[in-house]
Design a protein around this motif. Structure first.
Motif, PDB file in Angstrom:
ATOM      1  N   LEU A  25     -26.838  -2.013 -11.291  1.00  0.00           N
ATOM      2  CA  LEU A  25     -26.751  -0.553 -11.354  1.00  0.00           C
ATOM      3  C   LEU A  25     -28.148   0.048 -11.411  1.00  0.00           C
ATOM      4  O   LEU A  25     -28.424   1.035 -10.724  1.00  0.00           O
ATOM      5  N   GLY A  26     -29.041  -0.544 -12.173  1.00  0.00           N
ATOM      6  CA  GLY A  26     -30.417  -0.063 -12.243  1.00  0.00           C
ATOM      7  C   GLY A  26     -31.096  -0.069 -10.878  1.00  0.00           C
ATOM      8  O   GLY A  26     -31.794   0.883 -10.506  1.00  0.00           O
ATOM      9  N   GLU A  27     -30.866  -1.142 -10.103  1.00  0.00           N
ATOM     10  CA  GLU A  27     -31.423  -1.229  -8.758  1.00  0.00           C
ATOM     11  C   GLU A  27     -30.819  -0.166  -7.846  1.00  0.00           C
ATOM     12  O   GLU A  27     -31.533   0.469  -7.059  1.00  0.00           O
ATOM     13  N   ALA A  28     -29.508   0.033  -7.943  1.00  0.00           N
ATOM     14  CA  ALA A  28     -28.830   1.032  -7.117  1.00  0.00           C
ATOM     15  C   ALA A  28     -29.355   2.434  -7.429  1.00  0.00           C
ATOM     16  O   ALA A  28     -29.545   3.256  -6.522  1.00  0.00           O
ATOM     17  N   LEU A  29     -29.606   2.705  -8.692  1.00  0.00           N
ATOM     18  CA  LEU A  29     -30.151   4.013  -9.071  1.00  0.00           C
ATOM     19  C   LEU A  29     -31.527   4.219  -8.454  1.00  0.00           C
ATOM     20  O   LEU A  29     -31.883   5.336  -8.065  1.00  0.00           O
ATOM     21  N   GLY A  30     -32.298   3.145  -8.345  1.00  0.00           N
ATOM     22  CA  GLY A  30     -33.621   3.226  -7.747  1.00  0.00           C
ATOM     23  C   GLY A  30     -33.594   3.698  -6.303  1.00  0.00           C
ATOM     24  O   GLY A  30     -34.513   4.381  -5.849  1.00  0.00           O
ATOM     25  N   ARG A  31     -32.544   3.356  -5.584  1.00  0.00           N
ATOM     26  CA  ARG A  31     -32.426   3.796  -4.188  1.00  0.00           C
ATOM     27  C   ARG A  31     -32.340   5.311  -4.086  1.00  0.00           C
ATOM     28  O   ARG A  31     -32.798   5.909  -3.122  1.00  0.00           O
ATOM     29  N   TYR A  32     -31.730   5.943  -5.093  1.00  0.00           N
ATOM     30  CA  TYR A  32     -31.552   7.400  -5.070  1.00  0.00           C
ATOM     31  C   TYR A  32     -32.651   8.140  -5.829  1.00  0.00           C
ATOM     32  O   TYR A  32     -32.959   9.280  -5.494  1.00  0.00           O
ATOM     33  N   LEU A  33     -33.210   7.502  -6.840  1.00  0.00           N
ATOM     34  CA  LEU A  33     -34.176   8.189  -7.695  1.00  0.00           C
ATOM     35  C   LEU A  33     -35.632   7.842  -7.385  1.00  0.00           C
ATOM     36  O   LEU A  33     -36.543   8.426  -7.956  1.00  0.00           O
ATOM     37  N   GLY A  34     -35.838   6.870  -6.498  1.00  0.00           N
ATOM     38  CA  GLY A  34     -37.205   6.480  -6.161  1.00  0.00           C
ATOM     39  C   GLY A  34     -37.803   5.475  -7.115  1.00  0.00           C
ATOM     40  O   GLY A  34     -38.863   4.918  -6.864  1.00  0.00           O
ATOM     41  N   LYS A  35     -37.153   5.243  -8.236  1.00  0.00           N
ATOM     42  CA  LYS A  35     -37.606   4.249  -9.211  1.00  0.00           C
ATOM     43  C   LYS A  35     -36.363   3.692  -9.895  1.00  0.00           C
ATOM     44  O   LYS A  35     -35.548   4.442 -10.426  1.00  0.00           O
ATOM     45  N   GLN A  36     -36.226   2.376  -9.858  1.00  0.00           N
ATOM     46  CA  GLN A  36     -35.032   1.788 -10.469  1.00  0.00           C
ATOM     47  C   GLN A  36     -35.106   1.841 -11.981  1.00  0.00           C
ATOM     48  O   GLN A  36     -36.176   1.966 -12.556  1.00  0.00           O
ATOM     49  N   TRP A  37     -33.921   1.808 -12.594  1.00  0.00           N
ATOM     50  CA  TRP A  37     -33.835   1.755 -14.050  1.00  0.00           C
ATOM     51  C   TRP A  37     -33.812   0.296 -14.474  1.00  0.00           C
ATOM     52  O   TRP A  37     -33.213  -0.548 -13.812  1.00  0.00           O
ATOM     53  N   SER A  38     -34.411   0.025 -15.599  1.00  0.00           N
ATOM     54  CA  SER A  38     -34.354  -1.327 -16.150  1.00  0.00           C
ATOM     55  C   SER A  38     -32.946  -1.583 -16.681  1.00  0.00           C
ATOM     56  O   SER A  38     -32.162  -0.659 -16.904  1.00  0.00           O
ATOM     57  N   ARG A  39     -32.669  -2.844 -16.892  1.00  0.00           N
ATOM     58  CA  ARG A  39     -31.390  -3.228 -17.495  1.00  0.00           C
ATOM     59  C   ARG A  39     -31.213  -2.537 -18.842  1.00  0.00           C
ATOM     60  O   ARG A  39     -30.138  -2.061 -19.180  1.00  0.00           O
ATOM     61  N   GLN A  40     -32.294  -2.443 -19.607  1.00  0.00           N
ATOM     62  CA  GLN A  40     -32.259  -1.819 -20.924  1.00  0.00           C
ATOM     63  C   GLN A  40     -31.984  -0.306 -20.813  1.00  0.00           C
ATOM     64  O   GLN A  40     -31.273   0.252 -21.644  1.00  0.00           O
ATOM     65  N   ALA A  41     -32.541   0.340 -19.806  1.00  0.00           N
ATOM     66  CA  ALA A  41     -32.316   1.780 -19.618  1.00  0.00           C
ATOM     67  C   ALA A  41     -30.845   2.055 -19.299  1.00  0.00           C
ATOM     68  O   ALA A  41     -30.248   3.012 -19.821  1.00  0.00           O
ATOM     69  N   VAL A  42     -30.249   1.215 -18.469  1.00  0.00           N
ATOM     70  CA  VAL A  42     -28.828   1.368 -18.151  1.00  0.00           C
ATOM     71  C   VAL A  42     -28.003   1.144 -19.418  1.00  0.00           C
ATOM     72  O   VAL A  42     -27.072   1.898 -19.711  1.00  0.00           O
ATOM     73  N   HIS A  43     -28.360   0.125 -20.176  1.00  0.00           N
ATOM     74  CA  HIS A  43     -27.648  -0.174 -21.420  1.00  0.00           C
ATOM     75  C   HIS A  43     -27.721   1.020 -22.385  1.00  0.00           C
ATOM     76  O   HIS A  43     -26.714   1.396 -22.993  1.00  0.00           O
ATOM     77  N   GLN A  44     -28.899   1.608 -22.525  1.00  0.00           N
ATOM     78  CA  GLN A  44     -29.054   2.774 -23.403  1.00  0.00           C
ATOM     79  C   GLN A  44     -28.205   3.940 -22.913  1.00  0.00           C
ATOM     80  O   GLN A  44     -27.591   4.649 -23.720  1.00  0.00           O
ATOM     81  N   ALA A  45     -28.153   4.144 -21.607  1.00  0.00           N
ATOM     82  CA  ALA A  45     -27.330   5.221 -21.045  1.00  0.00           C
ATOM     83  C   ALA A  45     -25.854   4.983 -21.361  1.00  0.00           C
ATOM     84  O   ALA A  45     -25.131   5.912 -21.734  1.00  0.00           O
ATOM     85  N   GLU A  46     -25.411   3.747 -21.230  1.00  0.00           N
ATOM     86  CA  GLU A  46     -24.011   3.413 -21.496  1.00  0.00           C
ATOM     87  C   GLU A  46     -23.660   3.541 -22.972  1.00  0.00           C
ATOM     88  O   GLU A  46     -22.495   3.698 -23.317  1.00  0.00           O
ATOM     89  N   ARG A  47     -24.626   3.486 -23.845  1.00  0.00           N
ATOM     90  CA  ARG A  47     -24.382   3.632 -25.281  1.00  0.00           C
ATOM     91  C   ARG A  47     -24.495   5.087 -25.731  1.00  0.00           C
ATOM     92  O   ARG A  47     -24.386   5.384 -26.913  1.00  0.00           O
ATOM     93  N   GLY A  48     -24.745   5.995 -24.774  1.00  0.00           N
ATOM     94  CA  GLY A  48     -24.816   7.411 -25.122  1.00  0.00           C
ATOM     95  C   GLY A  48     -26.136   7.825 -25.729  1.00  0.00           C
ATOM     96  O   GLY A  48     -26.228   8.840 -26.410  1.00  0.00           O
ATOM     97  N   ARG A  49     -27.156   7.055 -25.479  1.00  0.00           N
ATOM     98  CA  ARG A  49     -28.470   7.340 -26.068  1.00  0.00           C
ATOM     99  C   ARG A  49     -29.430   7.956 -25.054  1.00  0.00           C
ATOM    100  O   ARG A  49     -30.638   7.831 -25.184  1.00  0.00           O
ATOM    101  N   ARG A  50     -28.864   8.622 -24.057  1.00  0.00           N
ATOM    102  CA  ARG A  50     -29.686   9.225 -23.018  1.00  0.00           C
ATOM    103  C   ARG A  50     -29.017  10.493 -22.512  1.00  0.00           C
ATOM    104  O   ARG A  50     -27.816  10.529 -22.307  1.00  0.00           O
TER     105      ARG A  50
END
Length: 150
Positions: A25-50
Protein backbone atom coordinates in the motif's frame (compact mmCIF):
# COMPACT_ATOMS: atom_id res chain seq x y z
CA UNK A 1 -14.18 6.88 18.29
CA UNK A 2 -12.13 9.54 16.54
CA UNK A 3 -12.85 10.05 12.86
CA UNK A 4 -9.20 9.26 12.11
CA UNK A 5 -9.63 5.88 13.82
CA UNK A 6 -12.76 5.10 11.75
CA UNK A 7 -10.90 5.97 8.55
CA UNK A 8 -7.86 3.97 9.65
CA UNK A 9 -9.95 0.89 10.36
CA UNK A 10 -11.53 1.14 6.93
CA UNK A 11 -8.14 1.48 5.27
CA UNK A 12 -6.88 -1.60 7.13
CA UNK A 13 -10.02 -3.60 6.33
CA UNK A 14 -9.98 -2.70 2.64
CA UNK A 15 -6.21 -3.25 2.33
CA UNK A 16 -6.52 -6.70 3.89
CA UNK A 17 -9.53 -7.56 1.72
CA UNK A 18 -7.38 -6.79 -1.32
CA UNK A 19 -4.56 -8.88 0.14
CA UNK A 20 -2.12 -5.98 0.13
CA UNK A 21 0.71 -5.73 2.60
CA UNK A 22 1.50 -2.50 4.42
CA UNK A 23 4.53 -2.06 2.18
CA UNK A 24 2.51 -2.67 -0.99
CA UNK A 25 0.00 0.00 0.00
CA UNK A 26 2.86 2.38 0.79
CA UNK A 27 4.35 1.75 -2.66
CA UNK A 28 0.96 2.23 -4.35
CA UNK A 29 0.51 5.55 -2.56
CA UNK A 30 3.89 6.64 -3.92
CA UNK A 31 2.59 6.32 -7.47
CA UNK A 32 -0.05 8.97 -6.73
CA UNK A 33 1.75 11.15 -4.20
CA UNK A 34 5.24 11.20 -5.72
CA UNK A 35 6.73 9.67 -2.59
CA UNK A 36 5.83 6.29 -1.17
CA UNK A 37 4.81 5.81 2.44
CA UNK A 38 6.85 3.56 4.66
CA UNK A 39 5.32 0.46 6.15
CA UNK A 40 5.30 2.28 9.50
CA UNK A 41 3.47 5.31 8.03
CA UNK A 42 0.73 3.06 6.66
CA UNK A 43 0.51 1.29 10.02
CA UNK A 44 0.15 4.63 11.84
CA UNK A 45 -2.59 5.69 9.41
CA UNK A 46 -4.47 2.44 10.01
CA UNK A 47 -4.28 3.00 13.77
CA UNK A 48 -5.90 6.43 13.44
CA UNK A 49 -2.75 8.34 14.31
CA UNK A 50 -2.69 10.43 11.15
CA UNK A 51 -4.85 13.19 9.69
CA UNK A 52 -5.15 12.96 5.91
CA UNK A 53 -4.86 15.72 3.36
CA UNK A 54 -7.23 15.75 0.39
CA UNK A 55 -4.52 14.39 -1.96
CA UNK A 56 -3.68 11.63 0.54
CA UNK A 57 -7.35 10.64 0.87
CA UNK A 58 -7.65 10.54 -2.91
CA UNK A 59 -4.46 8.48 -3.26
CA UNK A 60 -5.60 6.01 -0.61
CA UNK A 61 -8.97 5.56 -2.34
CA UNK A 62 -7.24 5.03 -5.69
CA UNK A 63 -4.62 2.66 -4.26
CA UNK A 64 -7.18 0.38 -2.58
CA UNK A 65 -9.78 0.77 -5.33
CA UNK A 66 -12.57 2.38 -3.34
CA UNK A 67 -14.32 5.73 -3.00
CA UNK A 68 -13.42 8.51 -0.60
CA UNK A 69 -16.83 8.29 1.18
CA UNK A 70 -16.26 4.55 1.69
CA UNK A 71 -13.11 5.38 3.66
CA UNK A 72 -15.20 7.26 6.21
CA UNK A 73 -17.73 4.50 6.93
CA UNK A 74 -17.60 3.66 10.64
CA UNK A 75 -18.10 0.23 12.14
CA UNK A 76 -21.70 -0.60 12.95
CA UNK A 77 -22.54 0.05 16.58
CA UNK A 78 -20.19 2.98 17.13
CA UNK A 79 -21.68 5.36 19.68
CA UNK A 80 -20.35 8.64 18.33
CA UNK A 81 -17.68 10.20 16.18
CA UNK A 82 -15.27 12.40 18.07
CA UNK A 83 -14.41 15.65 16.36
CA UNK A 84 -11.84 18.14 17.68
CA UNK A 85 -14.61 20.40 19.04
CA UNK A 86 -17.30 17.91 20.03
CA UNK A 87 -18.75 14.48 19.33
CA UNK A 88 -21.47 13.78 16.77
CA UNK A 89 -24.04 10.99 16.80
CA UNK A 90 -23.78 8.02 14.44
CA UNK A 91 -26.75 9.42 12.53
CA UNK A 92 -25.08 12.82 12.08
CA UNK A 93 -21.84 11.16 11.05
CA UNK A 94 -23.59 8.97 8.49
CA UNK A 95 -25.54 11.99 7.20
CA UNK A 96 -22.31 13.73 6.21
CA UNK A 97 -21.51 10.73 3.99
CA UNK A 98 -24.95 10.89 2.41
CA UNK A 99 -27.31 13.73 1.60
CA UNK A 100 -28.58 15.03 4.94
CA UNK A 101 -31.97 16.03 3.52
CA UNK A 102 -34.22 12.95 3.40
CA UNK A 103 -36.16 14.37 0.44
CA UNK A 104 -33.05 14.76 -1.71
CA UNK A 105 -32.47 11.71 -3.91
CA UNK A 106 -29.21 9.91 -3.32
CA UNK A 107 -26.79 9.31 -6.15
CA UNK A 108 -25.71 5.76 -6.96
CA UNK A 109 -22.62 5.83 -4.75
CA UNK A 110 -24.59 7.05 -1.76
CA UNK A 111 -27.25 4.39 -2.30
CA UNK A 112 -24.55 1.75 -2.48
CA UNK A 113 -22.84 2.97 0.70
CA UNK A 114 -26.17 2.97 2.52
CA UNK A 115 -27.03 -0.52 1.27
CA UNK A 116 -23.57 -1.91 2.11
CA UNK A 117 -23.80 -0.51 5.62
CA UNK A 118 -27.16 -2.22 6.10
CA UNK A 119 -25.90 -5.48 4.58
CA UNK A 120 -22.77 -5.44 6.75
CA UNK A 121 -24.91 -5.06 9.86
CA UNK A 122 -27.13 -8.00 8.85
CA UNK A 123 -24.24 -10.23 7.80
CA UNK A 124 -22.39 -9.64 11.06
CA UNK A 125 -25.13 -11.38 13.04
CA UNK A 126 -23.72 -14.53 14.67
CA UNK A 127 -26.25 -16.91 13.11
CA UNK A 128 -25.43 -15.69 9.60
CA UNK A 129 -21.69 -15.90 10.26
CA UNK A 130 -22.15 -19.55 11.26
CA UNK A 131 -24.27 -20.22 8.15
CA UNK A 132 -21.60 -18.68 5.93
CA UNK A 133 -18.95 -20.93 7.52
CA UNK A 134 -21.17 -23.98 7.02
CA UNK A 135 -21.67 -22.97 3.38
CA UNK A 136 -17.91 -22.66 2.80
CA UNK A 137 -17.28 -26.08 4.37
CA UNK A 138 -20.04 -27.60 2.24
CA UNK A 139 -18.46 -26.13 -0.91
CA UNK A 140 -15.04 -27.51 0.08
CA UNK A 141 -16.50 -30.99 0.70
CA UNK A 142 -18.33 -30.90 -2.64
CA UNK A 143 -15.16 -29.83 -4.46
CA UNK A 144 -13.17 -32.60 -2.74
CA UNK A 145 -15.76 -35.21 -3.72
CA UNK A 146 -15.70 -34.08 -7.35
CA UNK A 147 -11.92 -34.39 -7.55
CA UNK A 148 -12.06 -37.96 -6.17
CA UNK A 149 -14.71 -39.19 -8.65
CA UNK A 150 -13.52 -41.68 -11.29
Amino acid sequence: MKVEEAVGRQIARLREARRMSLAELGEALGRYLGKQWSRQAVHQAERGRRVFTAPESTAIALAIDTSIPALFVADAGEEQAEMPGSAVSPEEYRAVLLHADKDTPMDGVEELISALSDIEEVLSRPALVRLAKIGRVAEQVAATQETHRP
